[in-house]
Design a protein around this motif. Sequence first.
Motif, PDB file in Angstrom:
ATOM      1  N   GLY A 180      30.100  22.858  89.150  1.00  0.00           N
ATOM      2  CA  GLY A 180      29.739  23.821  88.122  1.00  0.00           C
ATOM      3  C   GLY A 180      30.874  24.279  87.237  1.00  0.00           C
ATOM      4  O   GLY A 180      30.796  25.355  86.632  1.00  0.00           O
ATOM      5  N   ILE A 181      31.934  23.495  87.125  1.00  0.00           N
ATOM      6  CA  ILE A 181      33.050  23.872  86.260  1.00  0.00           C
ATOM      7  C   ILE A 181      33.398  22.711  85.330  1.00  0.00           C
ATOM      8  O   ILE A 181      33.117  21.541  85.621  1.00  0.00           O
ATOM      9  CB  ILE A 181      34.310  24.274  87.064  1.00  0.00           C
ATOM     10  CG1 ILE A 181      34.893  23.064  87.802  1.00  0.00           C
ATOM     11  CG2 ILE A 181      34.016  25.399  88.032  1.00  0.00           C
ATOM     12  CD1 ILE A 181      36.291  23.303  88.294  1.00  0.00           C
ATOM     13  N   ASP A 182      34.023  23.057  84.214  1.00  0.00           N
ATOM     14  CA  ASP A 182      34.513  22.048  83.277  1.00  0.00           C
ATOM     15  C   ASP A 182      35.959  21.725  83.608  1.00  0.00           C
ATOM     16  O   ASP A 182      36.790  22.621  83.771  1.00  0.00           O
ATOM     17  CB  ASP A 182      34.413  22.566  81.842  1.00  0.00           C
ATOM     18  CG  ASP A 182      32.967  22.735  81.395  1.00  0.00           C
ATOM     19  OD1 ASP A 182      32.191  21.786  81.554  1.00  0.00           O
ATOM     20  OD2 ASP A 182      32.628  23.830  80.896  1.00  0.00           O
ATOM     21  N   VAL A 183      36.259  20.446  83.731  1.00  0.00           N
ATOM     22  CA  VAL A 183      37.621  19.996  83.982  1.00  0.00           C
ATOM     23  C   VAL A 183      37.984  18.930  82.961  1.00  0.00           C
ATOM     24  O   VAL A 183      37.117  18.336  82.316  1.00  0.00           O
ATOM     25  CB  VAL A 183      37.777  19.415  85.407  1.00  0.00           C
ATOM     26  CG1 VAL A 183      37.491  20.472  86.462  1.00  0.00           C
ATOM     27  CG2 VAL A 183      36.879  18.203  85.601  1.00  0.00           C
ATOM     28  N   ASN A 184      39.266  18.707  82.827  1.00  0.00           N
ATOM     29  CA  ASN A 184      39.765  17.595  82.019  1.00  0.00           C
ATOM     30  C   ASN A 184      40.181  16.475  82.960  1.00  0.00           C
ATOM     31  O   ASN A 184      40.868  16.722  83.954  1.00  0.00           O
ATOM     32  CB  ASN A 184      40.961  18.046  81.175  1.00  0.00           C
ATOM     33  CG  ASN A 184      40.601  19.162  80.228  1.00  0.00           C
ATOM     34  OD1 ASN A 184      39.599  19.096  79.519  1.00  0.00           O
ATOM     35  ND2 ASN A 184      41.407  20.222  80.212  1.00  0.00           N
ATOM     36  N   VAL A 185      39.753  15.253  82.662  1.00  0.00           N
ATOM     37  CA  VAL A 185      40.075  14.100  83.496  1.00  0.00           C
ATOM     38  C   VAL A 185      40.725  13.042  82.616  1.00  0.00           C
ATOM     39  O   VAL A 185      40.255  12.779  81.502  1.00  0.00           O
ATOM     40  CB  VAL A 185      38.805  13.527  84.165  1.00  0.00           C
ATOM     41  CG1 VAL A 185      39.145  12.313  85.024  1.00  0.00           C
ATOM     42  CG2 VAL A 185      38.112  14.600  85.005  1.00  0.00           C
ATOM     43  N   ASN A 186      41.825  12.437  83.111  1.00  0.00           N
ATOM     44  CA  ASN A 186      42.491  11.422  82.300  1.00  0.00           C
ATOM     45  C   ASN A 186      41.650  10.148  82.222  1.00  0.00           C
ATOM     46  O   ASN A 186      40.656   9.990  82.933  1.00  0.00           O
ATOM     47  CB  ASN A 186      43.900  11.134  82.830  1.00  0.00           C
ATOM     48  CG  ASN A 186      43.894  10.510  84.213  1.00  0.00           C
ATOM     49  OD1 ASN A 186      42.878  10.503  84.909  1.00  0.00           O
ATOM     50  ND2 ASN A 186      45.037   9.983  84.625  1.00  0.00           N
ATOM     51  N   ASP A 187      42.039   9.221  81.346  1.00  0.00           N
ATOM     52  CA  ASP A 187      41.212   8.048  81.036  1.00  0.00           C
ATOM     53  C   ASP A 187      40.930   7.162  82.249  1.00  0.00           C
ATOM     54  O   ASP A 187      39.841   6.586  82.362  1.00  0.00           O
ATOM     55  CB  ASP A 187      41.872   7.216  79.929  1.00  0.00           C
ATOM     56  CG  ASP A 187      41.857   7.939  78.584  1.00  0.00           C
ATOM     57  OD1 ASP A 187      41.041   8.874  78.432  1.00  0.00           O
ATOM     58  OD2 ASP A 187      42.668   7.572  77.711  1.00  0.00           O
ATOM     59  N   ASP A 188      41.906   7.014  83.136  1.00  0.00           N
ATOM     60  CA  ASP A 188      41.667   6.152  84.294  1.00  0.00           C
ATOM     61  C   ASP A 188      41.115   6.929  85.496  1.00  0.00           C
ATOM     62  O   ASP A 188      41.031   6.403  86.607  1.00  0.00           O
ATOM     63  CB  ASP A 188      42.933   5.385  84.692  1.00  0.00           C
ATOM     64  CG  ASP A 188      44.099   6.305  85.041  1.00  0.00           C
ATOM     65  OD1 ASP A 188      43.917   7.547  85.022  1.00  0.00           O
ATOM     66  OD2 ASP A 188      45.191   5.782  85.342  1.00  0.00           O
ATOM     67  N   GLU A 189      40.745   8.170  85.289  1.00  0.00           N
ATOM     68  CA  GLU A 189      40.076   9.003  86.271  1.00  0.00           C
ATOM     69  C   GLU A 189      40.885   9.111  87.583  1.00  0.00           C
ATOM     70  O   GLU A 189      40.359   8.967  88.688  1.00  0.00           O
ATOM     71  CB  GLU A 189      38.666   8.500  86.558  1.00  0.00           C
ATOM     72  CG  GLU A 189      37.768   8.586  85.331  1.00  0.00           C
ATOM     73  CD  GLU A 189      36.312   8.217  85.613  1.00  0.00           C
ATOM     74  OE1 GLU A 189      35.430   8.942  85.162  1.00  0.00           O
ATOM     75  OE2 GLU A 189      36.105   7.175  86.279  1.00  0.00           O
ATOM     76  N   THR A 190      42.184   9.392  87.430  1.00  0.00           N
ATOM     77  CA  THR A 190      43.043   9.570  88.584  1.00  0.00           C
ATOM     78  C   THR A 190      43.620  10.975  88.684  1.00  0.00           C
ATOM     79  O   THR A 190      44.188  11.335  89.723  1.00  0.00           O
ATOM     80  CB  THR A 190      44.217   8.581  88.567  1.00  0.00           C
ATOM     81  OG1 THR A 190      44.982   8.775  87.357  1.00  0.00           O
ATOM     82  CG2 THR A 190      43.719   7.144  88.636  1.00  0.00           C
ATOM     83  N   LYS A 191      43.457  11.768  87.629  1.00  0.00           N
ATOM     84  CA  LYS A 191      43.987  13.128  87.628  1.00  0.00           C
ATOM     85  C   LYS A 191      43.013  14.051  86.902  1.00  0.00           C
ATOM     86  O   LYS A 191      42.319  13.637  85.991  1.00  0.00           O
ATOM     87  CB  LYS A 191      45.358  13.199  86.950  1.00  0.00           C
ATOM     88  CG  LYS A 191      46.457  12.420  87.650  1.00  0.00           C
ATOM     89  CD  LYS A 191      47.785  12.559  86.921  1.00  0.00           C
ATOM     90  CE  LYS A 191      48.889  11.795  87.611  1.00  0.00           C
ATOM     91  NZ  LYS A 191      50.186  11.916  86.902  1.00  0.00           N
ATOM     92  N   LEU A 192      43.009  15.303  87.363  1.00  0.00           N
ATOM     93  CA  LEU A 192      42.203  16.296  86.670  1.00  0.00           C
ATOM     94  C   LEU A 192      43.025  17.570  86.451  1.00  0.00           C
ATOM     95  O   LEU A 192      44.022  17.805  87.132  1.00  0.00           O
ATOM     96  CB  LEU A 192      40.920  16.611  87.446  1.00  0.00           C
ATOM     97  CG  LEU A 192      40.999  17.300  88.833  1.00  0.00           C
ATOM     98  CD1 LEU A 192      41.201  18.819  88.715  1.00  0.00           C
ATOM     99  CD2 LEU A 192      39.738  17.019  89.635  1.00  0.00           C
TER     100      LEU A 192
END
Length: 246
Positions: A231-243
């Motif tokens: 239920g939260i908005d996060v930012n995820v990098n392009d290769d989906e390894t970090k938020l």
Amino acid sequence: MKKVKSIFMKPTILLGIAAVLLLGSGVGSARAALTYYSDQYSASMDMSTIGVSLKENGKVVSSKTYDDQGDATTNGEGKLLQNLLKDDEKFALGKTYDEKLAVENSGNIDTFVRVVLTKSWQDKEGKNVDLSPALIELGFNQDGWVINEAQSTDERVVLYYTKVVESKKTTPDFMKTIRISNQLSTMYTKVEDKKTIKYQYTYNGYTFTLDAEVDAVQTHNAKDAIKSAWGIDVNVNDDETKLSLG
């Protein structure tokens, strides 16, 4: 039924670990109880296994994994705080004790993980009391973990690991220490009669509890999966390894 585009499966695994310590009478047992819940989508499902384990001082105390048929396997229901005190040692207010907790990815797919710690006090009947949960002081690790201050209170602490946890890998410890504030020693009532003076401490007969909930979410389409699961908005990098928290 709720649908999320491009998400095959959004499992959320919850490990509930209750640690109870009775002040003045040593360390009580804490049994690891686990539950599971997840939303299923009508799209094709990726049946890879997903699982998490809670580690205490390097050892797994509880875990749950789901196989490719959707069946759960629970491995171990340990007890927390069993080695907090040395032989014949009494629990002391104001003393900092080592209590290292971490999360292991026990499934076979990469995941992001979240931990929710809840602190509370109870009397002998198990009811919440007026003592502040802030008196239960936890020491945290900054190595890859971030506390969501907006979701946290004196009673609850919500932590996110900002890196992907690969299969069979373990995060750094999210918690390092536990301490009960020495402020409790100043909270008492003075009782006098003709011959004696006695002090009745507010915490007599009370226990403190620490519940740890661990969630794991797949990394595929992580931004949407995390929004749906947590239920939260996060930012995820392009290769989906970090938020990072939004």
